[in-house]
Design a protein around this motif. Structure first.
Motif, PDB file in Angstrom:
ATOM      1  N   MET A   1       0.825  -1.191   0.000  1.00 43.02           N
ATOM      2  CA  MET A   1       0.000   0.000   0.000  1.00 43.02           C
ATOM      3  C   MET A   1       0.870   1.255   0.000  1.00 43.02           C
ATOM      4  O   MET A   1       0.666   2.158  -0.789  1.00 43.02           O
ATOM      5  CB  MET A   1      -0.929  -0.054   1.220  1.00 43.02           C
ATOM      6  N   PHE A   2       1.844   1.290   0.931  1.00 47.20           N
ATOM      7  CA  PHE A   2       2.695   2.473   1.003  1.00 47.20           C
ATOM      8  C   PHE A   2       3.584   2.590  -0.222  1.00 47.20           C
ATOM      9  O   PHE A   2       3.857   3.686  -0.693  1.00 47.20           O
ATOM     10  CB  PHE A   2       3.569   2.442   2.264  1.00 47.20           C
ATOM     11  N   ARG A   3       4.036   1.455  -0.730  1.00 50.36           N
ATOM     12  CA  ARG A   3       4.930   1.469  -1.887  1.00 50.36           C
ATOM     13  C   ARG A   3       4.244   2.118  -3.087  1.00 50.36           C
ATOM     14  O   ARG A   3       4.813   2.986  -3.751  1.00 50.36           O
ATOM     15  CB  ARG A   3       5.364   0.047  -2.217  1.00 50.36           C
ATOM     16  N   SER A   4       3.039   1.716  -3.375  1.00 44.48           N
ATOM     17  CA  SER A   4       2.331   2.267  -4.535  1.00 44.48           C
ATOM     18  C   SER A   4       1.953   3.733  -4.317  1.00 44.48           C
ATOM     19  O   SER A   4       1.963   4.522  -5.270  1.00 44.48           O
ATOM     20  CB  SER A   4       1.086   1.440  -4.844  1.00 44.48           C
ATOM     21  N   THR A   5       1.639   4.096  -3.086  1.00 46.31           N
ATOM     22  CA  THR A   5       1.304   5.493  -2.795  1.00 46.31           C
ATOM     23  C   THR A   5       2.507   6.397  -3.001  1.00 46.31           C
ATOM     24  O   THR A   5       2.400   7.454  -3.643  1.00 46.31           O
ATOM     25  CB  THR A   5       0.784   5.624  -1.347  1.00 46.31           C
ATOM     26  N   PHE A   6       3.660   5.991  -2.469  1.00 41.46           N
ATOM     27  CA  PHE A   6       4.860   6.798  -2.654  1.00 41.46           C
ATOM     28  C   PHE A   6       5.281   6.846  -4.123  1.00 41.46           C
ATOM     29  O   PHE A   6       5.719   7.877  -4.620  1.00 41.46           O
ATOM     30  CB  PHE A   6       6.015   6.256  -1.799  1.00 41.46           C
ATOM     31  N   ALA A   8       3.333   6.557  -6.817  1.00 38.67           N
ATOM     32  CA  ALA A   8       2.399   7.401  -7.569  1.00 38.67           C
ATOM     33  C   ALA A   8       2.618   8.875  -7.260  1.00 38.67           C
ATOM     34  O   ALA A   8       2.572   9.728  -8.166  1.00 38.67           O
ATOM     35  CB  ALA A   8       0.960   7.006  -7.250  1.00 38.67           C
ATOM     36  N   THR A   9       2.874   9.199  -5.996  1.00 42.23           N
ATOM     37  CA  THR A   9       3.138  10.597  -5.634  1.00 42.23           C
ATOM     38  C   THR A   9       4.433  11.085  -6.284  1.00 42.23           C
ATOM     39  O   THR A   9       4.487  12.197  -6.817  1.00 42.23           O
ATOM     40  CB  THR A   9       3.233  10.731  -4.102  1.00 42.23           C
ATOM     41  N   GLY A  10       5.467  10.260  -6.249  1.00 40.25           N
ATOM     42  CA  GLY A  10       6.729  10.624  -6.884  1.00 40.25           C
ATOM     43  C   GLY A  10       6.590  10.796  -8.378  1.00 40.25           C
ATOM     44  O   GLY A  10       7.169  11.717  -8.975  1.00 40.25           O
ATOM     45  N   LEU A  11       5.816   9.929  -9.020  1.00 42.41           N
ATOM     46  CA  LEU A  11       5.595  10.037 -10.461  1.00 42.41           C
ATOM     47  C   LEU A  11       4.847  11.318 -10.803  1.00 42.41           C
ATOM     48  O   LEU A  11       5.180  12.005 -11.777  1.00 42.41           O
ATOM     49  CB  LEU A  11       4.833   8.813 -10.965  1.00 42.41           C
ATOM     50  N   PHE A  12       3.849  11.665  -9.997  1.00 47.37           N
ATOM     51  CA  PHE A  12       3.099  12.899 -10.239  1.00 47.37           C
ATOM     52  C   PHE A  12       3.997  14.124 -10.118  1.00 47.37           C
ATOM     53  O   PHE A  12       3.967  15.017 -10.972  1.00 47.37           O
ATOM     54  CB  PHE A  12       1.926  13.004  -9.251  1.00 47.37           C
ATOM     55  N   VAL A  13       4.817  14.183  -9.076  1.00 41.16           N
ATOM     56  CA  VAL A  13       5.709  15.327  -8.871  1.00 41.16           C
ATOM     57  C   VAL A  13       6.755  15.380  -9.979  1.00 41.16           C
ATOM     58  O   VAL A  13       7.082  16.462 -10.490  1.00 41.16           O
ATOM     59  CB  VAL A  13       6.356  15.262  -7.468  1.00 41.16           C
ATOM     60  N   LEU A  14       7.269  14.240 -10.400  1.00 41.73           N
ATOM     61  CA  LEU A  14       8.236  14.189 -11.491  1.00 41.73           C
ATOM     62  C   LEU A  14       7.632  14.705 -12.790  1.00 41.73           C
ATOM     63  O   LEU A  14       8.258  15.491 -13.516  1.00 41.73           O
ATOM     64  CB  LEU A  14       8.739  12.757 -11.680  1.00 41.73           C
ATOM     65  N   LEU A  15       6.401  14.309 -13.090  1.00 44.69           N
ATOM     66  CA  LEU A  15       5.748  14.772 -14.315  1.00 44.69           C
ATOM     67  C   LEU A  15       5.394  16.257 -14.255  1.00 44.69           C
ATOM     68  O   LEU A  15       5.441  16.957 -15.280  1.00 44.69           O
ATOM     69  CB  LEU A  15       4.507  13.928 -14.602  1.00 44.69           C
ATOM     70  N   MET A  16       5.041  16.758 -13.081  1.00 48.80           N
ATOM     71  CA  MET A  16       4.792  18.199 -12.954  1.00 48.80           C
ATOM     72  C   MET A  16       6.083  18.989 -13.202  1.00 48.80           C
ATOM     73  O   MET A  16       6.069  20.029 -13.858  1.00 48.80           O
ATOM     74  CB  MET A  16       4.235  18.535 -11.566  1.00 48.80           C
ATOM     75  N   TYR A  82      12.774   5.876  -3.305  1.00 52.10           N
ATOM     76  CA  TYR A  82      12.424   5.459  -1.944  1.00 52.10           C
ATOM     77  C   TYR A  82      11.346   4.390  -1.974  1.00 52.10           C
ATOM     78  O   TYR A  82      11.383   3.422  -1.223  1.00 52.10           O
ATOM     79  CB  TYR A  82      11.974   6.668  -1.134  1.00 52.10           C
ATOM     80  N   ALA A  83      10.365   4.546  -2.874  1.00 50.96           N
ATOM     81  CA  ALA A  83       9.294   3.556  -2.969  1.00 50.96           C
ATOM     82  C   ALA A  83       9.837   2.212  -3.429  1.00 50.96           C
ATOM     83  O   ALA A  83       9.373   1.156  -2.987  1.00 50.96           O
ATOM     84  CB  ALA A  83       8.214   4.044  -3.930  1.00 50.96           C
ATOM     85  N   ALA A  84      10.834   2.243  -4.296  1.00 52.26           N
ATOM     86  CA  ALA A  84      11.417   0.974  -4.773  1.00 52.26           C
ATOM     87  C   ALA A  84      12.266   0.323  -3.675  1.00 52.26           C
ATOM     88  O   ALA A  84      12.422  -0.897  -3.659  1.00 52.26           O
ATOM     89  CB  ALA A  84      12.258   1.232  -6.004  1.00 52.26           C
TER      90      ALA A  84
END
Length: 90
Positions: A1-6, A8-16, A82-84
């Motif tokens: 749960m935490f892995r996918s949340t981190f 997805a959040t990292g991917l969103f910030v990277l794309l922004m 970090y998520a990985a």
């Protein structure tokens, strides 16, 4: 749960951050009604807090500073790493 949340959040910030590389300014489509003129403000710390201004058509403009793209991309990449590196659930 935490892995996918981190991740997805990292991917969103990277794309922004990546999108900030390709734009100089963003004009928001809604118009702001200003009854009183805004007082002249001092420039904020390194231009970060004063990213939005009003243009002559009373539309808000978002002017990200040059360093914002690289900062967001690095924060997003570190969050994804970090998520990985999180231990697997047992």
């Amino acid at each position: 749960m935490f892995r996918s949340t981190f991740f997805a959040t990292g991917l969103f910030v990277l794309l922004m951050g990546t999108s900030f590389l390709f734009v100089d300014k963003m004009v928001l489509s809604h118009q702001v009604t200003v009854e009183e003129p805004e007082p002249v403000r001092e420039p904020e710390f390194r231009g970060f807090l004063g990213m939005t201004t009003l243009n002559e058509d009373q539309q808000e403009e978002l002017n990200p500073p040059d360093w914002a793209a690289f900062s967001l991309m690095s924060i997003g990449a570190v969050t994804m790493l970090y998520a990985a590196a999180l231990p697997k659930r047992r």
